[in-house]
Design an enzyme around this catalytic site. Sequence first.
Site, PDB file in Angstrom:
ATOM      1  N   GLY A  13      35.831  51.721  46.951  1.00 43.26           N
ATOM      2  CA  GLY A  13      36.657  51.700  45.683  1.00 43.26           C
ATOM      3  C   GLY A  13      35.992  52.325  44.530  1.00 43.26           C
ATOM      4  N   GLN A  14      36.632  51.747  43.472  1.00 42.13           N
ATOM      5  CA  GLN A  14      35.811  52.506  42.267  1.00 42.13           C
ATOM      6  C   GLN A  14      34.624  52.063  42.152  1.00 42.13           C
ATOM      7  OE1 GLN A  14      37.216  52.466  37.693  1.00 42.13           O
ATOM      8  NE2 GLN A  14      36.333  50.565  38.066  1.00 42.13           N
ATOM      9  N   GLN A  85      41.755  42.735  47.639  1.00 42.70           N
ATOM     10  CA  GLN A  85      43.231  43.253  47.073  1.00 42.70           C
ATOM     11  C   GLN A  85      43.159  43.052  45.533  1.00 42.70           C
ATOM     12  OE1 GLN A  85      45.818  44.143  45.697  1.00 42.70           O
ATOM     13  NE2 GLN A  85      46.848  42.369  45.500  1.00 42.70           N
ATOM     14  N   SER A  86      42.724  44.176  44.778  1.00 44.42           N
ATOM     15  CA  SER A  86      42.387  44.064  43.620  1.00 44.42           C
ATOM     16  C   SER A  86      43.363  44.317  42.542  1.00 44.42           C
ATOM     17  CB  SER A  86      41.229  44.878  43.318  1.00 44.42           C
ATOM     18  OG  SER A  86      41.668  46.434  43.096  1.00 44.42           O
ATOM     19  N   THR A 127      36.400  37.930  38.017  1.00 43.58           N
ATOM     20  CA  THR A 127      37.025  38.751  37.010  1.00 43.58           C
ATOM     21  C   THR A 127      37.454  37.927  35.947  1.00 43.58           C
ATOM     22  OG1 THR A 127      39.181  39.416  36.806  1.00 43.58           O
ATOM     23  CG2 THR A 127      38.994  38.024  38.486  1.00 43.58           C
ATOM     24  N   GLU A 129      40.532  37.705  34.691  1.00 46.00           N
ATOM     25  CA  GLU A 129      41.754  37.539  34.840  1.00 46.00           C
ATOM     26  C   GLU A 129      41.822  35.836  35.163  1.00 46.00           C
ATOM     27  OE1 GLU A 129      45.195  38.775  35.673  1.00 46.00           O
ATOM     28  OE2 GLU A 129      44.238  40.048  34.317  1.00 46.00           O
ATOM     29  N   HIS A 182      37.121  47.205  33.813  1.00 48.74           N
ATOM     30  CA  HIS A 182      36.522  48.396  33.690  1.00 48.74           C
ATOM     31  C   HIS A 182      36.845  49.450  34.468  1.00 48.74           C
ATOM     32  CE1 HIS A 182      34.609  45.722  36.663  1.00 48.74           C
ATOM     33  NE2 HIS A 182      34.569  46.686  37.490  1.00 48.74           N
TER      34      HIS A 182
HETATM   35  P1  NAP Z   1      39.285  48.869  44.032  1.00 51.35           P
HETATM   36  O1  NAP Z   1      38.743  50.423  43.531  1.00 51.35           O
HETATM   37  O2  NAP Z   1      40.624  48.589  44.207  1.00 51.35           O
HETATM   38  O3  NAP Z   1      38.587  48.819  45.281  1.00 51.35           O
HETATM   39  C1  NAP Z   1      38.631  47.521  46.430  1.00 51.35           C
HETATM   40  C2  NAP Z   1      38.105  47.755  47.643  1.00 51.35           C
HETATM   41  O4  NAP Z   1      38.163  46.688  48.529  1.00 51.35           O
HETATM   42  C3  NAP Z   1      38.365  49.117  48.395  1.00 51.35           C
HETATM   43  O5  NAP Z   1      37.122  49.636  48.973  1.00 51.35           O
HETATM   44  C4  NAP Z   1      39.190  48.472  49.648  1.00 51.35           C
HETATM   45  O6  NAP Z   1      38.780  49.182  50.775  1.00 51.35           O
HETATM   46  C5  NAP Z   1      38.459  47.184  49.794  1.00 51.35           C
HETATM   47  N1  NAP Z   1      39.148  46.281  50.589  1.00 51.35           N
HETATM   48  C6  NAP Z   1      40.639  45.866  50.389  1.00 51.35           C
HETATM   49  N2  NAP Z   1      40.853  44.989  51.261  1.00 51.35           N
HETATM   50  C7  NAP Z   1      39.742  44.756  52.226  1.00 51.35           C
HETATM   51  C8  NAP Z   1      39.729  44.065  53.379  1.00 51.35           C
HETATM   52  N3  NAP Z   1      40.831  43.175  53.863  1.00 51.35           N
HETATM   53  N4  NAP Z   1      38.284  43.965  53.808  1.00 51.35           N
HETATM   54  C9  NAP Z   1      37.174  44.961  53.283  1.00 51.35           C
HETATM   55  N5  NAP Z   1      37.641  45.509  52.264  1.00 51.35           N
HETATM   56  C10 NAP Z   1      39.021  45.675  51.552  1.00 51.35           C
HETATM   57  O7  NAP Z   1      38.538  47.833  43.178  1.00 51.35           O
HETATM   58  P2  NAP Z   1      37.341  47.945  42.003  1.00 51.35           P
HETATM   59  O8  NAP Z   1      37.896  48.268  40.730  1.00 51.35           O
HETATM   60  O9  NAP Z   1      36.444  48.601  42.533  1.00 51.35           O
HETATM   61  O10 NAP Z   1      36.758  46.482  41.958  1.00 51.35           O
HETATM   62  C11 NAP Z   1      35.930  45.803  42.831  1.00 51.35           C
HETATM   63  C12 NAP Z   1      35.656  44.392  42.860  1.00 51.35           C
HETATM   64  O11 NAP Z   1      35.585  43.906  41.628  1.00 51.35           O
HETATM   65  C13 NAP Z   1      37.164  43.959  43.211  1.00 51.35           C
HETATM   66  O12 NAP Z   1      36.648  42.604  43.993  1.00 51.35           O
HETATM   67  C14 NAP Z   1      37.965  43.418  42.136  1.00 51.35           C
HETATM   68  O13 NAP Z   1      38.737  42.542  42.393  1.00 51.35           O
HETATM   69  C15 NAP Z   1      36.726  43.069  41.170  1.00 51.35           C
HETATM   70  N6  NAP Z   1      37.014  43.394  39.631  1.00 51.35           N
HETATM   71  C16 NAP Z   1      37.454  44.499  39.138  1.00 51.35           C
HETATM   72  C17 NAP Z   1      37.620  44.712  37.901  1.00 51.35           C
HETATM   73  C18 NAP Z   1      38.032  45.954  37.426  1.00 51.35           C
HETATM   74  O14 NAP Z   1      38.286  46.059  36.285  1.00 51.35           O
HETATM   75  N7  NAP Z   1      37.794  47.032  38.045  1.00 51.35           N
HETATM   76  C19 NAP Z   1      37.104  43.639  36.966  1.00 51.35           C
HETATM   77  C20 NAP Z   1      36.868  42.322  37.523  1.00 51.35           C
HETATM   78  C21 NAP Z   1      36.787  42.415  38.924  1.00 51.35           C
HETATM   79  P3  NAP Z   1      40.034  50.577  51.129  1.00 51.35           P
HETATM   80  O15 NAP Z   1      39.520  51.847  50.852  1.00 51.35           O
HETATM   81  O16 NAP Z   1      40.036  50.405  52.623  1.00 51.35           O
HETATM   82  O17 NAP Z   1      41.329  50.055  50.633  1.00 51.35           O
HETATM   83  O1  G4F Z   2      45.515  47.965  34.298  1.00 50.05           O
HETATM   84  P1  G4F Z   2      46.362  46.723  34.879  1.00 50.05           P
HETATM   85  O2  G4F Z   2      46.999  46.584  36.036  1.00 50.05           O
HETATM   86  O3  G4F Z   2      44.947  45.848  35.009  1.00 50.05           O
HETATM   87  P2  G4F Z   2      44.779  43.965  34.988  1.00 50.05           P
HETATM   88  O4  G4F Z   2      45.913  43.408  35.546  1.00 50.05           O
HETATM   89  O5  G4F Z   2      44.204  43.692  33.663  1.00 50.05           O
HETATM   90  O6  G4F Z   2      43.395  43.958  36.333  1.00 50.05           O
HETATM   91  C1  G4F Z   2      42.726  44.745  36.352  1.00 50.05           C
HETATM   92  O7  G4F Z   2      41.539  43.966  35.603  1.00 50.05           O
HETATM   93  C2  G4F Z   2      41.129  42.873  36.051  1.00 50.05           C
HETATM   94  C3  G4F Z   2      39.816  42.439  35.222  1.00 50.05           C
HETATM   95  O8  G4F Z   2      40.398  41.615  34.025  1.00 50.05           O
HETATM   96  C4  G4F Z   2      40.686  42.829  37.613  1.00 50.05           C
HETATM   97  F1  G4F Z   2      40.335  41.617  37.978  1.00 50.05           F
HETATM   98  C5  G4F Z   2      41.701  43.480  38.517  1.00 50.05           C
HETATM   99  O9  G4F Z   2      41.245  43.608  39.905  1.00 50.05           O
HETATM  100  C6  G4F Z   2      42.070  45.012  37.982  1.00 50.05           C
HETATM  101  O10 G4F Z   2      41.070  45.590  37.833  1.00 50.05           O
HETATM  102  O11 G4F Z   2      47.127  45.936  33.655  1.00 50.05           O
HETATM  103  C7  G4F Z   2      46.274  45.871  32.251  1.00 50.05           C
HETATM  104  C8  G4F Z   2      47.702  45.314  31.329  1.00 50.05           C
HETATM  105  C9  G4F Z   2      48.495  44.484  31.866  1.00 50.05           C
HETATM  106  O12 G4F Z   2      48.625  43.227  30.896  1.00 50.05           O
HETATM  107  C10 G4F Z   2      49.739  44.965  32.368  1.00 50.05           C
HETATM  108  O13 G4F Z   2      50.828  44.037  32.218  1.00 50.05           O
HETATM  109  O14 G4F Z   2      48.667  46.722  31.412  1.00 50.05           O
HETATM  110  C11 G4F Z   2      49.896  46.042  31.362  1.00 50.05           C
HETATM  111  N1  G4F Z   2      50.702  47.248  31.739  1.00 50.05           N
HETATM  112  C12 G4F Z   2      51.725  47.714  31.058  1.00 50.05           C
HETATM  113  N2  G4F Z   2      52.352  48.608  31.581  1.00 50.05           N
HETATM  114  C13 G4F Z   2      50.723  47.971  33.076  1.00 50.05           C
HETATM  115  C14 G4F Z   2      51.870  48.694  32.946  1.00 50.05           C
HETATM  116  N3  G4F Z   2      49.906  47.718  34.088  1.00 50.05           N
HETATM  117  C15 G4F Z   2      50.190  48.368  35.180  1.00 50.05           C
HETATM  118  N4  G4F Z   2      49.254  48.505  36.211  1.00 50.05           N
HETATM  119  N5  G4F Z   2      51.286  49.449  34.992  1.00 50.05           N
HETATM  120  C16 G4F Z   2      52.027  49.532  34.151  1.00 50.05           C
HETATM  121  O15 G4F Z   2      53.039  50.287  34.002  1.00 50.05           O
END
Ligand code: NAP
Ligand code: G4F
Length: 337
Positions: A13-14, A85-86, A127, A129, A182
């Site tokens: 993932g990212q 499942q993010s 998170t 969230e 992020h």
């Molecule tokens: P991401 O790009 O969606 O990556 C998710 C990763 O999880 C992928 O490598 C995916 O693998 C793996 N995965 C999904 N289902 C799995 C399973 N059943 N077993 C093992 N691996 C599995 O997410 P990210 O943005 O890098 O975020 C990393 C973590 O931080 C996540 O837990 C997310 O919920 C959390 N988080 C993210 C943010 C954010 O803003 N980015 C903020 C707060 C918390 P595949 O390639 O096989 O699908």
């Molecule tokens: O980019 P989003 O889908 O991110 P969201 O829901 O904030 O979640 C991300 O950040 C979390 C940390 O706070 C992580 F835990 C989570 O794994 C993920 O990385 O949506 C951001 C906002 C929401 O309020 C949504 O309703 O954007 C609004 N939005 C408006 N139009 C949309 C859209 N979001 C998406 N994905 N697609 C749209 O068309």
Amino acid sequence: MSAKKALITGISGQDGSYLTKLLLDKGYRVFGLVRRSVDRSLKNLEDMGVVDKIEYADGDLTDECSVMKAVKSIRPDEVYNLGAQSFVGTSWDNPILTTEVNALGPLKLLNALRYFHPTARYYQASTSEMFGNSHDKGLQTEQTPFHPRSPYAISKLYGHWITINFRESFGMFAVSGILFNHESPLRGPEFVTRKITMGVAKIKHGLANEILLGNLDSKRDWGFAGDYVEAMWLMLQQKEPKDFLISTGETHSVREFLELAFKRVGITDWEKHVKIDPKFMRPADVFALHGHSASAGKELGWKPKVSFEKLVEMMVDADLKRVENSARADRVVEAII
Ligand code: NAP
Ligand code: G4F
């Protein structure tokens, strides 16, 4: 001294890709838990130039045996549980899968560590969230009560508390990072930021005319993923295990993100290119996230380096390049056939 070993779930993932690069640069041996898929796409790791430097373990967070096997055979010094499942939107359609991966996944991993390798240090990807619409004078801090608003957030709250519980029950070095949104050029295309920057790049090149979105008034505290993985690493280097909130301290609306992204390509009348589609409205949205990460600044010495404006520019520029490269590739194919 032999190199430290880090096991990363969610390595493809990212965050997994940025964290791998950071740890390899620090001299770690990096192990990645990767689940089987048809094309085994490790595109993000390729883009980071690290795909060949990782030691892979077959596994899935829903499969306890594979998790135990990875922990027993690798015996990592540090475990970063990023697998999830993010995507919040999908969590209403697949709530059970989301819960199995995001809630029971950490439990399986923590249990495996408890029985087979309790000295490992564990990071849980929690998170913002989890706060939902809860705030204290507009801000979220480590003291703000949680009020999750989606199956995703609820599953993550379990992961958060089970991490704390294993620390308190068994004395394990298990910590939870409450990270605010992020982003980066490696962000999945379903998230709003990447959806916008890809759309803008296509519109600039005449390949699309509009972007369909949901709630434009939603506000997020958006930082750069490269900065945030440093905070994860710092949390595991502390003397005592402790949870931290990680944010930039700035909040911006989806509307502001749109304005800056279109401005980067010289389009000012961006409203013409954006349509609201009710399909992208959430059953229960989180309207505003704005974090206060003072403890991380004081105790970890962490602060974000990339500004909101720079982040938007970086993402738009990367998508412009992608669109140009794929148009060039299409022209080559057209010239051949
Ligand atoms: P991401 O790009 O969606 O990556 C998710 C990763 O999880 C992928 O490598 C995916 O693998 C793996 N995965 C999904 N289902 C799995 C399973 N059943 N077993 C093992 N691996 C599995 O997410 P990210 O943005 O890098 O975020 C990393 C973590 O931080 C996540 O837990 C997310 O919920 C959390 N988080 C993210 C943010 C954010 O803003 N980015 C903020 C707060 C918390 P595949 O390639 O096989 O699908
Ligand atoms: O980019 P989003 O889908 O991110 P969201 O829901 O904030 O979640 C991300 O950040 C979390 C940390 O706070 C992580 F835990 C989570 O794994 C993920 O990385 O949506 C951001 C906002 C929401 O309020 C949504 O309703 O954007 C609004 N939005 C408006 N139009 C949309 C859209 N979001 C998406 N994905 N697609 C749209 O068309």
